[in-house]
Motif scaffolding. Structure first.
Motif: not given
Length: 475
Positions: A59-61, A73-77, A132-138, A190-192
Protein backbone atom coordinates in the motif's frame (compact mmCIF):
# COMPACT_ATOMS: atom_id res chain seq x y z
CA UNK A 1 -11.22 -4.73 22.06
CA UNK A 2 -12.17 -3.07 18.82
CA UNK A 3 -13.69 0.21 18.66
CA UNK A 4 -12.25 3.52 19.75
CA UNK A 5 -14.84 6.19 19.37
CA UNK A 6 -16.11 4.27 16.34
CA UNK A 7 -17.58 1.25 18.09
CA UNK A 8 -19.92 0.51 20.95
CA UNK A 9 -18.33 1.31 24.25
CA UNK A 10 -18.56 -1.47 26.82
CA UNK A 11 -18.68 -1.33 30.60
CA UNK A 12 -15.33 -0.86 32.24
CA UNK A 13 -13.76 -4.31 32.23
CA UNK A 14 -13.20 -5.94 35.57
CA UNK A 15 -9.70 -5.29 36.86
CA UNK A 16 -7.18 -8.13 36.37
CA UNK A 17 -5.13 -11.29 37.50
CA UNK A 18 -4.45 -14.22 40.03
CA UNK A 19 -2.41 -16.49 42.36
CA UNK A 20 -2.23 -20.17 41.33
CA UNK A 21 -5.48 -22.02 41.99
CA UNK A 22 -5.92 -25.58 43.19
CA UNK A 23 -7.65 -27.80 40.67
CA UNK A 24 -11.29 -28.40 41.39
CA UNK A 25 -14.23 -29.67 39.41
CA UNK A 26 -16.49 -26.93 38.06
CA UNK A 27 -19.91 -27.63 36.67
CA UNK A 28 -23.02 -25.56 36.25
CA UNK A 29 -26.22 -26.47 38.05
CA UNK A 30 -28.54 -29.10 36.57
CA UNK A 31 -27.91 -31.76 33.93
CA UNK A 32 -25.44 -31.05 31.18
CA UNK A 33 -26.61 -31.20 27.58
CA UNK A 34 -25.21 -29.87 24.33
CA UNK A 35 -27.80 -27.50 22.88
CA UNK A 36 -28.98 -27.86 19.32
CA UNK A 37 -26.79 -25.67 17.12
CA UNK A 38 -27.44 -24.54 13.60
CA UNK A 39 -24.81 -23.60 11.05
CA UNK A 40 -24.71 -19.78 11.20
CA UNK A 41 -24.39 -17.47 8.25
CA UNK A 42 -21.49 -14.98 8.07
CA UNK A 43 -22.26 -11.91 10.15
CA UNK A 44 -21.25 -9.56 7.33
CA UNK A 45 -22.09 -11.44 4.12
CA UNK A 46 -21.55 -8.30 2.01
CA UNK A 47 -17.91 -8.06 3.08
CA UNK A 48 -15.12 -10.12 1.67
CA UNK A 49 -14.96 -12.66 -1.11
CA UNK A 50 -14.32 -16.38 -0.95
CA UNK A 51 -13.24 -16.37 -4.59
CA UNK A 52 -9.63 -15.62 -3.69
CA UNK A 53 -7.16 -15.59 -0.83
CA UNK A 54 -4.82 -12.64 -0.39
CA UNK A 55 -1.09 -13.23 -0.03
CA UNK A 56 0.32 -9.69 0.22
CA UNK A 57 -0.68 -6.02 0.20
CA UNK A 58 1.74 -3.29 -0.87
CA UNK A 59 0.00 0.00 0.00
CA UNK A 60 1.47 3.31 -1.15
CA UNK A 61 -0.45 6.19 0.32
CA UNK A 62 0.00 9.93 0.13
CA UNK A 63 -2.09 11.96 2.54
CA UNK A 64 -2.56 15.74 2.65
CA UNK A 65 -4.20 16.61 5.99
CA UNK A 66 -4.99 20.17 4.87
CA UNK A 67 -7.01 19.02 1.87
CA UNK A 68 -8.03 15.77 3.61
CA UNK A 69 -7.03 14.03 0.41
CA UNK A 70 -5.63 10.52 0.01
CA UNK A 71 -3.86 9.25 -3.10
CA UNK A 72 -3.53 5.50 -3.01
CA UNK A 73 -1.77 2.81 -4.99
CA UNK A 74 -2.47 -0.78 -3.90
CA UNK A 75 -0.59 -3.77 -5.24
CA UNK A 76 -2.26 -6.99 -4.17
CA UNK A 77 -0.95 -10.52 -4.61
CA UNK A 78 -3.57 -13.24 -4.35
CA UNK A 79 -4.50 -16.74 -5.45
CA UNK A 80 -7.83 -17.91 -6.87
CA UNK A 81 -9.82 -20.25 -4.63
CA UNK A 82 -12.21 -21.19 -7.44
CA UNK A 83 -12.64 -20.60 -11.14
CA UNK A 84 -13.55 -16.91 -11.22
CA UNK A 85 -13.90 -14.33 -13.98
CA UNK A 86 -14.63 -11.47 -11.58
CA UNK A 87 -12.51 -10.39 -8.61
CA UNK A 88 -14.36 -8.72 -5.75
CA UNK A 89 -12.74 -6.28 -3.32
CA UNK A 90 -14.19 -3.99 -0.66
CA UNK A 91 -13.65 -0.23 -1.03
CA UNK A 92 -15.86 2.53 0.39
CA UNK A 93 -16.19 6.17 -0.73
CA UNK A 94 -12.89 6.31 -2.59
CA UNK A 95 -12.74 6.37 -6.38
CA UNK A 96 -10.68 3.97 -8.47
CA UNK A 97 -8.87 5.56 -11.41
CA UNK A 98 -7.20 2.50 -12.86
CA UNK A 99 -7.09 -1.25 -12.31
CA UNK A 100 -4.61 -3.71 -13.78
CA UNK A 101 -4.55 -7.49 -13.57
CA UNK A 102 -1.12 -9.06 -14.03
CA UNK A 103 0.10 -5.73 -15.43
CA UNK A 104 -2.70 -5.44 -18.03
CA UNK A 105 -5.51 -2.85 -17.87
CA UNK A 106 -8.87 -4.43 -17.04
CA UNK A 107 -12.46 -3.26 -16.80
CA UNK A 108 -13.85 -2.47 -13.36
CA UNK A 109 -16.84 -0.89 -11.67
CA UNK A 110 -17.73 0.25 -8.17
CA UNK A 111 -21.06 -0.47 -6.57
CA UNK A 112 -22.32 -0.61 -2.99
CA UNK A 113 -18.91 -0.52 -1.37
CA UNK A 114 -17.53 -3.13 -3.78
CA UNK A 115 -14.81 -2.88 -6.41
CA UNK A 116 -15.63 -5.43 -9.13
CA UNK A 117 -12.77 -6.26 -11.50
CA UNK A 118 -13.44 -8.25 -14.66
CA UNK A 119 -10.81 -10.79 -15.68
CA UNK A 120 -10.31 -11.25 -19.45
CA UNK A 121 -10.66 -14.99 -18.87
CA UNK A 122 -11.54 -17.15 -15.89
CA UNK A 123 -8.83 -17.66 -13.27
CA UNK A 124 -8.52 -21.36 -12.52
CA UNK A 125 -8.26 -22.73 -8.99
CA UNK A 126 -4.82 -22.15 -7.46
CA UNK A 127 -3.78 -19.55 -10.03
CA UNK A 128 -1.78 -16.71 -8.51
CA UNK A 129 -2.50 -13.21 -9.77
CA UNK A 130 -1.52 -9.61 -9.05
CA UNK A 131 -3.75 -6.54 -8.95
CA UNK A 132 -2.54 -2.97 -9.34
CA UNK A 133 -5.15 -0.40 -8.26
CA UNK A 134 -4.83 3.38 -8.24
CA UNK A 135 -7.47 5.20 -6.26
CA UNK A 136 -8.08 8.35 -4.23
CA UNK A 137 -10.46 10.75 -2.54
CA UNK A 138 -11.36 12.03 0.89
CA UNK A 139 -11.39 9.04 3.25
CA UNK A 140 -14.09 8.99 5.90
CA UNK A 141 -15.26 6.48 8.45
CA UNK A 142 -17.66 3.80 7.28
CA UNK A 143 -21.12 4.03 8.81
CA UNK A 144 -22.13 0.95 10.76
CA UNK A 145 -24.53 -0.14 13.47
CA UNK A 146 -21.58 0.24 15.87
CA UNK A 147 -20.99 3.84 14.87
CA UNK A 148 -18.50 5.28 12.36
CA UNK A 149 -15.42 3.04 11.96
CA UNK A 150 -12.25 3.10 9.91
CA UNK A 151 -10.23 6.15 8.88
CA UNK A 152 -10.79 9.34 10.88
CA UNK A 153 -9.01 12.54 11.82
CA UNK A 154 -7.46 13.54 15.13
CA UNK A 155 -6.26 16.68 16.89
CA UNK A 156 -7.89 20.04 17.43
CA UNK A 157 -6.70 21.15 14.00
CA UNK A 158 -7.52 17.76 12.42
CA UNK A 159 -4.01 17.36 11.03
CA UNK A 160 -3.63 13.80 12.36
CA UNK A 161 -5.35 10.56 11.45
CA UNK A 162 -6.09 7.20 13.00
CA UNK A 163 -7.52 3.89 11.83
CA UNK A 164 -9.77 1.68 13.97
CA UNK A 165 -11.45 -0.74 11.59
CA UNK A 166 -13.00 -3.54 13.65
CA UNK A 167 -15.06 -5.11 12.24
CA UNK A 168 -15.66 -3.70 8.72
CA UNK A 169 -13.83 -0.36 8.50
CA UNK A 170 -10.74 -1.36 6.47
CA UNK A 171 -12.37 -0.47 3.11
CA UNK A 172 -12.51 3.16 4.28
CA UNK A 173 -8.87 3.56 3.21
CA UNK A 174 -7.69 0.70 0.98
CA UNK A 175 -9.16 -1.95 -1.34
CA UNK A 176 -9.14 -5.30 0.45
CA UNK A 177 -10.72 -8.70 0.86
CA UNK A 178 -12.39 -7.74 4.11
CA UNK A 179 -12.77 -11.09 5.84
CA UNK A 180 -11.27 -11.79 9.27
CA UNK A 181 -9.81 -15.07 8.02
CA UNK A 182 -8.17 -13.59 4.91
CA UNK A 183 -4.67 -12.87 6.20
CA UNK A 184 -1.66 -11.51 4.32
CA UNK A 185 1.67 -9.73 4.64
CA UNK A 186 1.68 -5.93 4.42
CA UNK A 187 4.03 -3.21 3.23
CA UNK A 188 3.06 0.42 3.84
CA UNK A 189 4.69 3.43 2.18
CA UNK A 190 3.06 6.56 3.61
CA UNK A 191 3.89 10.09 2.47
CA UNK A 192 2.83 13.03 4.63
CA UNK A 193 3.92 16.67 4.93
CA UNK A 194 7.39 17.30 6.32
CA UNK A 195 7.42 17.45 10.10
CA UNK A 196 4.57 14.92 10.29
CA UNK A 197 5.06 11.29 11.15
CA UNK A 198 3.39 8.12 9.98
CA UNK A 199 3.08 4.91 11.97
CA UNK A 200 1.91 1.53 10.72
CA UNK A 201 1.96 -2.16 11.59
CA UNK A 202 5.30 -3.91 11.70
CA UNK A 203 8.81 -2.52 11.49
CA UNK A 204 10.05 0.78 10.11
CA UNK A 205 12.10 0.00 6.99
CA UNK A 206 12.88 3.50 5.74
CA UNK A 207 12.25 7.17 6.52
CA UNK A 208 13.08 9.93 4.05
CA UNK A 209 12.43 13.69 4.11
CA UNK A 210 12.54 15.29 0.66
CA UNK A 211 10.99 18.40 -0.86
CA UNK A 212 8.83 19.24 2.12
CA UNK A 213 7.42 15.71 2.36
CA UNK A 214 8.17 12.80 4.67
CA UNK A 215 7.96 9.20 3.48
CA UNK A 216 7.68 6.39 6.01
CA UNK A 217 7.92 2.74 4.94
CA UNK A 218 6.91 -0.19 7.15
CA UNK A 219 6.75 -3.92 6.58
CA UNK A 220 4.89 -6.57 8.51
CA UNK A 221 5.17 -10.19 7.33
CA UNK A 222 1.99 -10.96 9.23
CA UNK A 223 -0.07 -12.75 8.35
CA UNK A 224 -2.65 -10.11 9.28
CA UNK A 225 -6.39 -9.64 8.73
CA UNK A 226 -7.46 -6.46 6.94
CA UNK A 227 -9.36 -5.06 9.93
CA UNK A 228 -6.14 -5.08 11.97
CA UNK A 229 -4.15 -3.02 9.44
CA UNK A 230 -3.61 0.53 10.66
CA UNK A 231 -1.98 3.84 9.79
CA UNK A 232 -1.60 6.80 12.16
CA UNK A 233 -0.33 10.19 11.02
CA UNK A 234 0.38 13.44 12.84
CA UNK A 235 2.94 14.83 15.26
CA UNK A 236 4.23 12.37 17.84
CA UNK A 237 7.01 12.04 20.34
CA UNK A 238 8.53 8.58 19.95
CA UNK A 239 10.64 6.19 22.00
CA UNK A 240 11.65 2.56 21.72
CA UNK A 241 12.10 0.18 24.62
CA UNK A 242 13.39 -3.39 24.48
CA UNK A 243 11.89 -6.32 26.33
CA UNK A 244 14.65 -8.88 26.80
CA UNK A 245 12.76 -11.88 28.12
CA UNK A 246 9.75 -12.22 25.81
CA UNK A 247 11.07 -15.35 24.11
CA UNK A 248 13.49 -13.16 22.14
CA UNK A 249 14.25 -9.44 22.44
CA UNK A 250 11.15 -7.51 21.36
CA UNK A 251 11.32 -3.80 20.53
CA UNK A 252 8.39 -1.87 21.97
CA UNK A 253 7.64 1.35 20.09
CA UNK A 254 5.76 4.10 21.94
CA UNK A 255 4.31 7.20 20.23
CA UNK A 256 2.28 9.94 21.88
CA UNK A 257 1.50 13.66 21.87
CA UNK A 258 4.56 15.40 23.33
CA UNK A 259 2.58 17.07 26.08
CA UNK A 260 1.65 13.68 27.56
CA UNK A 261 5.20 12.40 28.07
CA UNK A 262 5.01 12.20 31.87
CA UNK A 263 1.64 10.45 31.94
CA UNK A 264 2.49 8.00 29.14
CA UNK A 265 5.83 6.99 30.62
CA UNK A 266 4.21 6.28 33.96
CA UNK A 267 1.10 4.55 32.65
CA UNK A 268 3.04 2.33 30.22
CA UNK A 269 6.04 1.73 32.48
CA UNK A 270 4.95 -1.89 33.05
CA UNK A 271 4.24 -2.62 29.37
CA UNK A 272 7.43 -4.65 29.09
CA UNK A 273 6.59 -6.59 32.23
CA UNK A 274 3.14 -7.38 30.83
CA UNK A 275 4.76 -8.78 27.70
CA UNK A 276 7.10 -10.91 29.80
CA UNK A 277 4.30 -12.29 31.98
CA UNK A 278 2.12 -13.14 28.99
CA UNK A 279 5.07 -14.73 27.20
CA UNK A 280 5.51 -17.02 30.19
CA UNK A 281 1.80 -17.89 30.18
CA UNK A 282 0.96 -17.99 26.45
CA UNK A 283 4.23 -18.71 24.66
CA UNK A 284 6.67 -16.59 22.67
CA UNK A 285 5.45 -13.20 21.52
CA UNK A 286 4.22 -13.87 17.96
CA UNK A 287 5.46 -10.81 16.05
CA UNK A 288 8.64 -8.89 15.30
CA UNK A 289 7.73 -5.86 17.43
CA UNK A 290 5.01 -4.35 19.56
CA UNK A 291 3.89 -0.77 19.90
CA UNK A 292 1.46 1.57 21.56
CA UNK A 293 0.32 4.79 19.94
CA UNK A 294 -1.61 7.41 21.89
CA UNK A 295 -3.54 9.55 19.43
CA UNK A 296 -4.63 13.13 19.99
CA UNK A 297 -8.27 12.22 20.58
CA UNK A 298 -10.50 10.75 23.25
CA UNK A 299 -11.55 7.19 22.41
CA UNK A 300 -14.35 5.15 23.92
CA UNK A 301 -12.00 2.16 24.13
CA UNK A 302 -8.52 1.18 22.96
CA UNK A 303 -8.08 -0.93 19.83
CA UNK A 304 -5.72 -3.90 19.34
CA UNK A 305 -4.41 -3.33 15.82
CA UNK A 306 -1.75 -5.95 15.09
CA UNK A 307 1.66 -5.01 16.58
CA UNK A 308 0.38 -1.49 17.31
CA UNK A 309 -2.45 -0.92 19.79
CA UNK A 310 -4.06 2.52 19.92
CA UNK A 311 -5.19 4.44 22.99
CA UNK A 312 -6.80 7.84 23.41
CA UNK A 313 -5.46 10.71 25.49
CA UNK A 314 -8.23 9.91 27.99
CA UNK A 315 -6.54 6.56 28.71
CA UNK A 316 -3.33 8.22 29.96
CA UNK A 317 -3.85 10.01 33.28
CA UNK A 318 -0.54 9.38 35.08
CA UNK A 319 -2.30 7.08 37.59
CA UNK A 320 -2.40 3.78 35.67
CA UNK A 321 -6.18 3.95 35.87
CA UNK A 322 -6.44 2.06 32.56
CA UNK A 323 -3.58 -0.43 32.96
CA UNK A 324 -6.07 -3.30 32.86
CA UNK A 325 -6.77 -2.31 29.25
CA UNK A 326 -3.05 -2.11 28.49
CA UNK A 327 -2.93 -5.77 29.50
CA UNK A 328 -6.09 -6.53 27.52
CA UNK A 329 -4.80 -5.09 24.24
CA UNK A 330 -1.41 -6.75 24.71
CA UNK A 331 -3.04 -10.17 25.13
CA UNK A 332 -4.88 -9.68 21.84
CA UNK A 333 -1.57 -9.99 20.01
CA UNK A 334 -1.74 -13.71 20.83
CA UNK A 335 -5.51 -14.17 20.92
CA UNK A 336 -7.33 -12.28 18.17
CA UNK A 337 -4.38 -11.17 16.06
CA UNK A 338 -1.98 -14.11 15.78
CA UNK A 339 -4.85 -16.58 16.21
CA UNK A 340 -7.71 -14.92 14.35
CA UNK A 341 -11.39 -15.63 13.90
CA UNK A 342 -12.91 -17.80 11.22
CA UNK A 343 -15.86 -15.42 11.38
CA UNK A 344 -17.19 -12.77 13.75
CA UNK A 345 -19.60 -15.08 15.58
CA UNK A 346 -16.56 -16.46 17.43
CA UNK A 347 -15.50 -13.11 18.88
CA UNK A 348 -15.51 -14.58 22.41
CA UNK A 349 -12.25 -16.29 21.41
CA UNK A 350 -10.75 -12.81 21.10
CA UNK A 351 -12.43 -10.90 23.87
CA UNK A 352 -12.93 -13.63 26.45
CA UNK A 353 -9.26 -14.58 26.27
CA UNK A 354 -8.08 -10.95 26.50
CA UNK A 355 -10.40 -10.27 29.43
CA UNK A 356 -9.12 -13.33 31.24
CA UNK A 357 -5.59 -12.02 30.62
CA UNK A 358 -6.61 -8.91 32.57
CA UNK A 359 -7.46 -11.13 35.51
CA UNK A 360 -4.13 -12.92 35.16
CA UNK A 361 -2.32 -9.59 35.23
CA UNK A 362 -4.16 -8.64 38.42
CA UNK A 363 -3.15 -12.00 39.83
CA UNK A 364 0.48 -11.34 38.94
CA UNK A 365 0.32 -8.04 40.81
CA UNK A 366 -1.02 -9.81 43.92
CA UNK A 367 -4.24 -7.87 43.66
CA UNK A 368 -7.62 -9.63 43.29
CA UNK A 369 -7.08 -13.17 42.11
CA UNK A 370 -8.81 -14.64 39.08
CA UNK A 371 -11.14 -16.78 41.15
CA UNK A 372 -12.39 -13.74 43.06
CA UNK A 373 -12.82 -11.76 39.87
CA UNK A 374 -14.48 -14.63 38.01
CA UNK A 375 -17.03 -15.27 40.74
CA UNK A 376 -17.76 -11.57 41.07
CA UNK A 377 -18.20 -11.38 37.29
CA UNK A 378 -20.51 -14.40 37.25
CA UNK A 379 -22.77 -12.89 39.91
CA UNK A 380 -22.92 -9.59 38.02
CA UNK A 381 -23.82 -11.42 34.79
CA UNK A 382 -26.54 -13.40 36.57
CA UNK A 383 -28.24 -10.15 37.51
CA UNK A 384 -28.48 -9.04 33.91
CA UNK A 385 -30.73 -10.11 31.06
CA UNK A 386 -30.25 -13.77 30.10
CA UNK A 387 -30.64 -13.53 26.34
CA UNK A 388 -27.19 -14.16 24.88
CA UNK A 389 -25.37 -17.23 23.61
CA UNK A 390 -21.83 -15.91 23.43
CA UNK A 391 -20.57 -18.50 20.93
CA UNK A 392 -23.05 -17.06 18.42
CA UNK A 393 -24.34 -13.78 19.87
CA UNK A 394 -25.68 -12.30 16.63
CA UNK A 395 -24.28 -9.29 14.83
CA UNK A 396 -26.29 -6.83 16.92
CA UNK A 397 -24.54 -8.01 20.11
CA UNK A 398 -21.04 -8.29 18.63
CA UNK A 399 -19.49 -5.87 21.14
CA UNK A 400 -21.77 -6.59 24.06
CA UNK A 401 -19.60 -6.55 27.17
CA UNK A 402 -21.23 -9.78 28.35
CA UNK A 403 -19.30 -11.61 25.61
CA UNK A 404 -16.05 -10.30 27.06
CA UNK A 405 -16.80 -11.17 30.67
CA UNK A 406 -18.72 -14.39 30.13
CA UNK A 407 -16.01 -15.61 27.75
CA UNK A 408 -13.45 -15.04 30.52
CA UNK A 409 -15.73 -16.85 32.97
CA UNK A 410 -15.89 -19.81 30.58
CA UNK A 411 -12.11 -20.03 30.59
CA UNK A 412 -12.09 -19.86 34.36
CA UNK A 413 -14.59 -22.73 34.52
CA UNK A 414 -12.18 -24.73 32.38
CA UNK A 415 -9.30 -23.83 34.69
CA UNK A 416 -11.22 -24.96 37.75
CA UNK A 417 -12.14 -28.20 36.02
CA UNK A 418 -8.73 -29.28 34.71
CA UNK A 419 -6.29 -27.49 37.03
CA UNK A 420 -3.58 -24.93 36.36
CA UNK A 421 -1.07 -27.18 34.64
CA UNK A 422 -3.50 -28.47 32.01
CA UNK A 423 -5.28 -25.14 31.64
CA UNK A 424 -2.18 -23.15 30.79
CA UNK A 425 -0.99 -25.96 28.55
CA UNK A 426 -4.26 -25.53 26.63
CA UNK A 427 -3.63 -21.79 26.17
CA UNK A 428 0.01 -22.19 25.14
CA UNK A 429 -0.60 -25.03 22.72
CA UNK A 430 -3.71 -23.32 21.29
CA UNK A 431 -1.56 -20.42 20.19
CA UNK A 432 1.29 -22.68 19.13
CA UNK A 433 -0.99 -24.84 16.96
CA UNK A 434 -2.96 -21.97 15.40
CA UNK A 435 -0.31 -19.25 15.21
CA UNK A 436 -0.78 -17.16 12.07
CA UNK A 437 -4.08 -18.85 11.26
CA UNK A 438 -7.77 -18.65 12.05
CA UNK A 439 -10.05 -20.72 14.23
CA UNK A 440 -13.54 -21.15 15.59
CA UNK A 441 -15.27 -22.35 18.73
CA UNK A 442 -15.50 -26.00 17.70
CA UNK A 443 -11.76 -26.03 16.98
CA UNK A 444 -11.04 -24.71 20.49
CA UNK A 445 -13.31 -27.28 22.12
CA UNK A 446 -11.60 -30.07 20.19
CA UNK A 447 -8.18 -28.70 21.09
CA UNK A 448 -8.97 -28.41 24.80
CA UNK A 449 -10.36 -31.95 24.82
CA UNK A 450 -7.25 -33.30 23.12
CA UNK A 451 -4.78 -31.47 25.38
CA UNK A 452 -6.53 -32.16 28.68
CA UNK A 453 -7.43 -35.73 27.86
CA UNK A 454 -11.00 -35.21 28.99
CA UNK A 455 -14.22 -33.96 27.46
CA UNK A 456 -14.70 -30.26 28.08
CA UNK A 457 -18.07 -29.76 26.39
CA UNK A 458 -19.97 -30.29 29.65
CA UNK A 459 -17.87 -27.59 31.33
CA UNK A 460 -17.76 -25.03 28.52
CA UNK A 461 -21.06 -25.77 26.78
CA UNK A 462 -23.37 -23.98 29.26
CA UNK A 463 -21.15 -20.88 29.22
CA UNK A 464 -20.92 -20.75 25.43
CA UNK A 465 -24.16 -22.15 24.02
CA UNK A 466 -26.85 -21.52 26.63
CA UNK A 467 -28.52 -18.23 27.48
CA UNK A 468 -28.75 -18.65 31.25
CA UNK A 469 -25.53 -17.98 33.13
CA UNK A 470 -24.37 -21.18 34.85
CA UNK A 471 -22.80 -21.45 38.29
CA UNK A 472 -19.32 -22.44 39.32
CA UNK A 473 -19.07 -25.47 41.57
CA UNK A 474 -18.17 -24.87 45.18
CA UNK A 475 -14.45 -25.28 45.84
Amino acid sequence: MGGGRFACSRRALLAAAVLPLTAAAATGSGPRRRPRREQPQPYFPGHGSYGHQTLAYDLRIGYDPGARWLDGHARIEAVANSGIDRIELDLARLDVREARLDDRPVAFRQRGGKLLITAPRALEVGRPFELDIRYGGRPRPVSSQFGPIGWDRTGDDHDGTLVASQPVGAPSWFPCNDRPDDKASYTFEITVPGGHQALANGSLVEHRETGGAARWTYHHPGPMASYLAAVYTGRFARETWTVQDAGAPVPVHIAYPAGLAKEVRHDLARQGRILQVFTDLFGDYPFESYGVVVVDAELAAPVENQTLSVFGTNHMDGKRSWETLVAHETAHQWFGNSVSLGDWQHIWLNEGFATYAEWLWSEHLDEDDADTLARRARDELAGRRQNLRIADPGRRHLFDDRIYVRGACALHALRLSVGDTRFFRVLRTWHEARRGGSADTDAFLAHATRVTGRGVADVLGPWLFERRVPRYASV
